[in-house]
Design a protein around this motif. Structure first.
Motif, PDB file in Angstrom:
ATOM      1  N   ASP B  58     -54.088  -3.073 -46.222  1.00  0.00           N
ATOM      2  CA  ASP B  58     -54.084  -3.916 -45.034  1.00  0.00           C
ATOM      3  C   ASP B  58     -55.088  -3.346 -44.050  1.00  0.00           C
ATOM      4  OD1 ASP B  58     -51.393  -5.345 -42.948  1.00  0.00           O
ATOM      5  OD2 ASP B  58     -53.442  -5.998 -43.377  1.00  0.00           O
ATOM      6  N   SER B  59     -55.425  -4.130 -43.043  1.00  0.00           N
ATOM      7  CA  SER B  59     -56.294  -3.647 -41.976  1.00  0.00           C
ATOM      8  C   SER B  59     -56.157  -4.589 -40.792  1.00  0.00           C
ATOM      9  CB  SER B  59     -57.754  -3.593 -42.432  1.00  0.00           C
ATOM     10  OG  SER B  59     -58.231  -4.897 -42.678  1.00  0.00           O
ATOM     11  N   VAL B  60     -56.684  -4.165 -39.642  1.00  0.00           N
ATOM     12  CA  VAL B  60     -56.674  -5.033 -38.462  1.00  0.00           C
ATOM     13  C   VAL B  60     -58.066  -5.613 -38.238  1.00  0.00           C
ATOM     14  CG1 VAL B  60     -54.679  -4.019 -37.354  1.00  0.00           C
ATOM     15  CG2 VAL B  60     -56.923  -3.000 -36.972  1.00  0.00           C
ATOM     16  N   GLY B  61     -58.854  -5.658 -39.301  1.00  0.00           N
ATOM     17  CA  GLY B  61     -60.155  -6.288 -39.228  1.00  0.00           C
ATOM     18  C   GLY B  61     -60.408  -7.061 -40.499  1.00  0.00           C
ATOM     19  N   LEU B  62     -61.414  -7.910 -40.493  1.00  0.00           N
ATOM     20  CA  LEU B  62     -61.761  -8.670 -41.679  1.00  0.00           C
ATOM     21  C   LEU B  62     -62.331  -7.718 -42.728  1.00  0.00           C
ATOM     22  CD1 LEU B  62     -61.760 -11.745 -42.412  1.00  0.00           C
ATOM     23  CD2 LEU B  62     -64.194 -11.738 -41.849  1.00  0.00           C
ATOM     24  N   ASP B  82     -50.379  -9.589 -43.622  1.00  0.00           N
ATOM     25  CA  ASP B  82     -49.818  -8.325 -43.164  1.00  0.00           C
ATOM     26  C   ASP B  82     -49.015  -7.677 -44.298  1.00  0.00           C
ATOM     27  OD1 ASP B  82     -47.165  -6.962 -41.939  1.00  0.00           O
ATOM     28  OD2 ASP B  82     -48.826  -6.680 -40.556  1.00  0.00           O
ATOM     29  N   THR B 106     -53.948   3.276 -35.313  1.00  0.00           N
ATOM     30  CA  THR B 106     -54.821   3.572 -34.176  1.00  0.00           C
ATOM     31  C   THR B 106     -54.606   2.623 -33.005  1.00  0.00           C
ATOM     32  OG1 THR B 106     -56.418   4.376 -35.773  1.00  0.00           O
ATOM     33  CG2 THR B 106     -57.245   3.981 -33.555  1.00  0.00           C
ATOM     34  N   HIS B 107     -54.157   1.394 -33.275  1.00  0.00           N
ATOM     35  CA  HIS B 107     -54.036   0.413 -32.195  1.00  0.00           C
ATOM     36  C   HIS B 107     -52.620  -0.095 -32.001  1.00  0.00           C
ATOM     37  CE1 HIS B 107     -58.339   0.446 -32.042  1.00  0.00           C
ATOM     38  NE2 HIS B 107     -58.403   0.189 -33.326  1.00  0.00           N
ATOM     39  N   HIS B 143     -60.769  -5.978 -31.155  1.00  0.00           N
ATOM     40  CA  HIS B 143     -59.709  -6.975 -31.341  1.00  0.00           C
ATOM     41  C   HIS B 143     -58.553  -6.721 -30.386  1.00  0.00           C
ATOM     42  CE1 HIS B 143     -61.093  -7.680 -35.782  1.00  0.00           C
ATOM     43  NE2 HIS B 143     -61.907  -8.215 -34.906  1.00  0.00           N
ATOM     44  N   PHE B 144     -58.487  -5.483 -29.855  1.00  0.00           N
ATOM     45  CA  PHE B 144     -57.389  -5.122 -28.970  1.00  0.00           C
ATOM     46  C   PHE B 144     -57.863  -4.914 -27.538  1.00  0.00           C
ATOM     47  CE2 PHE B 144     -54.078  -4.681 -32.117  1.00  0.00           C
ATOM     48  CZ  PHE B 144     -54.813  -4.564 -33.282  1.00  0.00           C
TER      49      PHE B 144
END
Lengths: 262, 376
Positions: B58-62, B82, B106-107, B143-144
């Motif tokens: 998973d990741s919080v980016g494309l 997710d 991290t976020h 993104h945050f």
């Protein structure tokens, strides 16, 4: 078409996963329009999206609605969770933004500026922007092309509380915008009223307290004996005319045009 | 040799497989990658084969082919779900296999990640694990909108300007894990460090395992130290057995230096796997994928291409070098998951090198980790 004011049930965590999933399955079979996972300050606070994702496995028709704190979370992560739940449930996801549920000292910097009603409104708008980032026609997956454009999921949102931009990484889900609920009247949100129910209640008299215009959430308040009473209340309603698939359809909300934002 | 217990086996699931062109194979399901049915099908293959656990990326980016940020490519899988939620979705449909999602630290607030993993542990009856992932990508930070990060590549990790930033990100991840452990213990937390200032009861539904196993993917010394300090299982990237030996030695030293010499810390090797009945078939399939992708697959660890016997030989060599298990990354899904499940296990069974399938025990028990006080 017979209009049925939506009826849901709050299913807080009580003892263990097996019981909770069994309650969810029973509520689905009883014909509730949606299940709500609350996020009470006094409860043991399981993570709502994980719980509802598992509920998607054992339910077929009921909407799956998460109470979501907008304090100390960020729009990008909540939008990911909503879109994921919508994918995993074939379009049955919904959310109820809440604020002032957590104590600031539980979080990274204990920053009180990250909470409150004003931030919540911006949060909802930011999530809406993120969920509109994919149009739904980008996934081709043919002839060597997986997506039709290089900047797929591009978004930008800015207000006094948020300044975010980039690429949203969850493609458009079946409902595009999971149903937005609110306990107070809020533009673009489906209003909900809470009616407590207990094990000793008479289903007919509880049914008399349901809203005929807004939605109602029956709240067993942790009383396990209240769940079958709530199911009996649900069973008193006339059956729906159609077999709706998504939560939006079930609630009689308009489906969105390709450019639609709500 | 031959006296060590059989190695643990885990599979790493990501999209259509670890090769960027895998979605183009005839048996791939590129239109199903966001459906529950796809993931349930994959997870059932892994569970029926008796594998110890699976991981979900998973990741919080494309997704991107560039370490530094988005690449604008249109010929690779883009978009994902997710991982914690996918794990929760498949939990009621499984009963034995461990479920280990990745969650970026991290976020996100430790409170949210800790309770998500705790909830998964309840939903799976004590089979949850967690891979905390540090993100250094500047685009993900945007993104945050709460912090900015400089842009750099893996090759720059040791540069004077970059090394402190990398070290700080991994130290922060370590603190994130420590806060999670205290939350799992029911609080009060009372953690005041460089990145976290958390105090209070923060009641959480206590996970059945007490502490779901924490797993770290490690490429270099800084992450080896994070694993030594904070993890139960480390997945090491390497290209040969000699390097594996060095990594194990370095990690064990760091483990002792961190005061955890008496703890169980597994060091697994991470491999990409293209597996077929015979080597020519595997090579042909891999060559076709590389041609479609426009490049030979270059990744952070060894890419194995071959037959079940060759893979079993490699695993035996690397186990001699000191690893206690393997996280196998199927090059294409479902093809390489199917061949791992069917052909590799058969070969290992023939050699007496296959573990018994998991029973009803928790993932911690399965991995030989000490029980946490107050749990089974």
């Amino acid at each position: 078409m017979t209009h049925r004011a939506p009826l849901g049930i709050a299913l807080p965590w009580s003892t263990d996963a097996a019981s909770w999933l069994a309650d969810a399955q029973a509520a689905d079979a009883a014909g509730f329009d949606f299940l709500l996972v609350p996020d009470d300050p006094d409860g043991v606070r399981p993570e709502p999206f994980a719980l509802l994702s598992a509920a998607a496995t054992v339910t077929r028709r009921a909407g799956l609605v998460a109470a979501v704190s907008t304090d100390f979370t960020e729009p990008y992560e909540v939008a990911r969770q909503l879109a994921t739940l919508d994918h995993l449930s074939d379009g049955r996801a919904g959310w109820l933004p809440r604020w002032d549920l957590f104590a600031p000292q539980d979080f990274r910097r204990g920053d009180a500026a990250r909470g409150g009603a004003v931030r919540a409104r911006g949060f909802v708008a930011a999530v809406g922007t993120l969920l509109s980032a994919w149009q739904g026609d980008e996934a081709l997956a043919a002839a060597g092309v997986f997506v039709t454009k290089p900047d797929v999921g591009a978004f930008r949102y800015r207000d006094p509380d948020f300044d975010i931009a980039g690429l949203f990484n969850v493609p458009r889900s079946p409902q595009r915008h999971p149903v937005l609920f609110s306990l107070d009247p809020l533009e673009d949100a489906f209003t909900l009223r809470t009616v407590p129910v207990s094990g000793g209640d008479d289903p007919v008299s509880v049914a008399g307290r349901l809203s005929t215009t807004d939605g109602t959430v029956l709240d067993p308040r942790g009383d396990a004996a209240a769940v079958p009473v709530a199911a009996a209340v649900a069973a008193l309603r006339p059956a729906p005319d159609n077999q709706p698939a998504t939560l939006r359809e079930r609630l009689g909300l308009p489906t969105l045009s390709p450019d639609g934002d709500r | 040799m031959g006296s060590a217990p059989p190695p643990y086996l885990a599979v790493a699931l990501d999209g259509a497989g670890w090769h960027p062109a895998a979605w183009r194979l005839p048996d791939a399901r590129p239109h199903d990658l966001l459906t529950a049915a796809y993931w349930i099908d994959l997870v059932r293959v892994a569970e029926d084969a008796g594998l110890d656990f699976l991981t979900l990326e998973d990741s919080v980016g494309l997704q991107t082919s560039r370490y530094e940020g988005p690449d604008g490519r249109v010929d690779q899988v883009r978009g994902r779900l997710d991982a914690v939620q996918v794990a929760a979705r498949v939990a009621p449909a499984t009963s034995r296999i461990g479920l280990v999602p990745t969650a970026t630290v991290t976020h996100t607030e430790p409170f949210h990640v800790a309770r998500a993993v705790a909830t998964l542990d309840h939903l799976s009856g004590g089979r949850a694990g967690w891979r905390p992932q540090a993100s250094n990508r500047a685009d993900e930070a945007a993104h945050f909108g709460r912090r900015t990060l400089p842009v750099f590549t893996i090759a720059q990790f040791d540069e004077p300007d970059v090394a402190p930033v990398v070290a700080a990100l991994f130290d922060e991840a370590g603190d994130h894990v420590e806060v999670a452990r205290r939350l799992w213990d029911g609080g009060p937390v009372d953690f005041h460090g460089r990145w976290f200032d958390v105090a209070g009861p923060a009641v959480l539904a206590r996970p059945p395992q007490g502490h779901p196993p924490v797993m770290v993917l490690a490429h270099a010394s800084i992450p080896y130290r994070l694993a030594a300090r904070a993890a139960d299982v480390m997945w090491a990237t390497a290209f040969d057995a000699r390097r594996v030996r060095e990594i194990v030695a370095e990690t064990r030293a760091a483990q002792h230096a961190a005061g955890r010499g008496d703890d169980v810390l597994h060091v697994f090797a991470d491999l990409v796997v293209f597996l077929d009945e015979d080597t020519p078939a595997a090579k042909a399939r891999k060559d076709q994928l590389d041609e479609w992708a426009g490049d030979v697959l270059a990744t952070d660890t060894l890419v194995f291409v071959g037959s079940p016997a060759e893979l079993a030989d490699l695993l035996a060599d690397w186990q001699d070098a000191g690893v206690t298990g393997f996280r196998l990354r199927p090059g294409a899904l479902p093809h390489d998951l199917n061949t791992i499940a069917r052909l590799l296990t058969a070969e290992l069974r023939r050699r007496g090198a296959l573990r018994e399938p998991p029973g009803p025990e928790t993932l911690r028990t399965r991995l030989g980790l000490a029980p946490v006080r107050g749990t089974r």
